[in-house]
Design an enzyme around this catalytic site. Structure first.
Site, PDB file in Angstrom:
ATOM      1  N   GLU A 185       0.857  -1.188   0.000  1.00 34.20           N
ATOM      2  CA  GLU A 185       0.000   0.000   0.000  1.00 34.20           C
ATOM      3  C   GLU A 185       0.893   1.237   0.000  1.00 34.20           C
ATOM      4  O   GLU A 185       1.960   1.240   0.598  1.00 34.20           O
ATOM      5  CB  GLU A 185      -0.908  -0.002   1.230  1.00 34.20           C
ATOM      6  CG  GLU A 185      -2.022  -1.006   1.092  1.00 34.20           C
ATOM      7  CD  GLU A 185      -2.894  -1.108   2.332  1.00 34.20           C
ATOM      8  OE1 GLU A 185      -2.939  -0.172   3.130  1.00 34.20           O
ATOM      9  OE2 GLU A 185      -3.524  -2.164   2.490  1.00 34.20           O
ATOM     10  N   CYS A 213      -1.673  -6.605   6.728  1.00 31.41           N
ATOM     11  CA  CYS A 213      -1.058  -7.882   6.345  1.00 31.41           C
ATOM     12  C   CYS A 213      -0.138  -8.488   7.398  1.00 31.41           C
ATOM     13  O   CYS A 213      -0.401  -9.589   7.873  1.00 31.41           O
ATOM     14  CB  CYS A 213      -0.300  -7.700   5.027  1.00 31.41           C
ATOM     15  SG  CYS A 213      -1.413  -7.380   3.648  1.00 31.41           S
ATOM     16  N   LYS A 253      -1.716  -9.999  10.790  1.00 31.62           N
ATOM     17  CA  LYS A 253      -2.637 -11.139  10.627  1.00 31.62           C
ATOM     18  C   LYS A 253      -1.930 -12.321   9.952  1.00 31.62           C
ATOM     19  O   LYS A 253      -2.213 -13.475  10.248  1.00 31.62           O
ATOM     20  CB  LYS A 253      -3.891 -10.722   9.858  1.00 31.62           C
ATOM     21  CG  LYS A 253      -3.730 -10.659   8.355  1.00 31.62           C
ATOM     22  CD  LYS A 253      -5.069 -10.537   7.640  1.00 31.62           C
ATOM     23  CE  LYS A 253      -4.882 -10.291   6.152  1.00 31.62           C
ATOM     24  NZ  LYS A 253      -4.175 -11.331   5.403  1.00 31.62           N
TER      25      LYS A 253
END
Ligand code: NAD
Length: 433
Positions: free
Chosen positions: A153, A261, A264
């Site tokens: 991102e 990301c 998790k």
């Protein structure tokens, strides 16, 4: 090729627009009607540099469409990508309910051969489970592949359009062929396509994220030591990163990693290991160190003010988990805000893009300042959490006048300690004196 991108989030939207830009006919489908309506109005529901222009030009060219009709999108496509979320379940495993729901919808709506590709990050063995779910609902032939996404991102478009590598995991020749064909346009200069079996592809994604996260936690661990021993982690970082075997990236100490990301995926990897009786000790340490590190700024601030923040106003610069995104999932700023509020502080925050998302959590328990200098007005301390460009060389004279007490907690080691102390600020960073 005619593609369906099922799941129109950070990954599905970027990948959909990216594939469209290379001449494919793409439908981005999502069950979130609000998101699709927003896209249909020509707005972009997330902040990602360059994404609005990429979407607009491909919509205008008629190659990119948005729809809540997931079934039709699947039926019309030659290749269906699954790009839905795989958040952490309560037990730490990856919640695959969205993935399996899409697999079921695909199975029920196959009318001929199709290639089904998982772009979501999913545990090893998920491709086999998807295959079984689809097979339960159809008599038609199909091929399943894993094609994990590695975009970052904030730089997602460049990462997607010029990938370092493309991983294609499938034993099915037609799936391999379709994905090779699709990606050949993206990797013309050198062959950066890695073809493997689906299980290896699935594990490659988790291994990549776990290794990157481990580098960060390793440096954060050393930063705590450096601070105690009188060394400067910034100098250590540069010295270590100069070794080409190590390289300079992902060695920056800070307030812990967040994002949609790393946390998790680490949790899901640990869970997957435990399911087969293996404790992944390195990955576990990465998680433990990060949990501690996310508390570091709050701890430093509370200690600095003698154990309570009652009557204190603390400014927070940066809420997104990293610059150039509005994503606040697992962001260290949220841990900090929780800790500051729990210690009795009034919190004044600013972020160039992520304020609305944080406002949705805290409402008026946090004051959201329009500008970065508005956030430091009357503050006793400022914590820098996310290193947006505009926070890197601020007007310290202006801040000096605006703040009530001049204490700076530099969570990204952005600023020069000596200069700031000379100016009359109290300064502390991460792992430096
Ligand atoms: P996201 O939460 O932004 O988007 C997921 C989308 O899927 C949502 O819009 C949701 O409404 C939609 N969805 C859920 N169930 C659906 C269904 N049954 N049919 C259609 N749409 C459905 O998630 P994301 O950040 O784009 O991540 C997607 C996957 O990609 C995750 O597995 C993630 O780990 C992985 N990934 C993310 C990134 C990243 O930087 N965000 C990078 C690489 C990989």
């Amino acid at each position: 090729m005619r593609l369906a991108m099922v799941g129109t989030g950070y990954v599905g939207l970027v990948a959909g627009a990216g594939f469209a830009d290379f001449g494919n006919d793409v439908v981005c489908a999502d069950v979130n009607a609000e998101k699709i309506a927003c896209l249909d109005r020509g707005e972009v529901p997330i902040y990602e540099p360059g994404l609005d222009a990429l979407i607009a030009s491909n919509v205008k060219a008629g190659r990119l469409r948005f729809s809540t009709d997931v079934v039709k999108a699947i039926r019309d496509a030659e290749v269906v990508f699954i790009a839905v979320g795989t958040p952490s379940a309560e037990d730490g495993s990856a919640d695959l309910s969205h993935v399996f729901k899409v697999a079921e919808t695909i199975g029920k709506n196959l009318e001929g051969f199709k290639v089904i590709v998982t772009k979501s990050t999913v545990p090893v063995g998920t491709a086999d489970k998807i295959k079984a779910i689809i097979a339960k609902h159809t008599k038609h032939d199909f091929a399943v592949a894993s094609n994990p996404e590695f975009l970052k991102e904030g730089a997602a478009i460049n990462d997607f359009m010029k990938p370092d590598r493309v991983v294609i995991g499938s034993d099915h020749p037609k799936a391999r062929e379709a994905l090779r064909h699709l990606y050949s346009a993206f990797v013309r200069a050198t062959d950066r396509i890695h073809v493997m079996d689906a299980r290896s592809a699935e594990l490659t994604k988790y291994a990549s994220n776990a290794l990157l996260a481990t580098r960060i936690s390793f440096m954060n661990d050393l930063a705590v030591l450096a601070e105690k021993l009188g060394a400067d982690i910034e100098l250590v970082r540069k010295g270590v990163g100069a070794d080409p075997r190590i390289g300079p990236k992902f060695l920056f100490p800070g307030p812990g990693f967040g994002g949609s990301c790393f946390p998790k995926d680490i949790s899901a990897l640990l869970f997957a290991g435990r399911e087969v009786g293996i404790e992944l000790e390195m990955v576990r340490a990465t998680e433990v160190v990060n949990a501690r590190q996310k508390k570091i700024l709050g701890r430093k601030i509370v200690e600095h003010f003698g154990g309570s923040l009652a009557g204190k106003t603390i400014a927070v610069w940066g809420l997104a988990f990293k610059p150039q995104t509005d994503d606040i999932r697992e962001a260290p700023a949220l841990t900090l805000i929780d800790d500051l509020l729990a210690a009795g502080a009034k919190v004044q925050a600013h972020d160039p893009q992520a304020m609305d998302n944080v406002k949705a959590i805290y409402g008026d328990r946090v004051h959201f300042a329009e500008g970065m200098y508005g956030a430091v007005e009357g503050a006793d301390a400022l914590a820098l959490v996310t290193e947006w460009h505009e926070f890197r060389t601020p007007d310290f004279q202006r801040m000096k006048l605006a703040m009530r007490t001049r204490s700076l907690f530099d969570g990204r080691n952005m600023w020069a300690p000596d200069e700031l102390r000379e100016m009359g600020f109290y300064y502390t960073g991460i792992g430096r004196q």
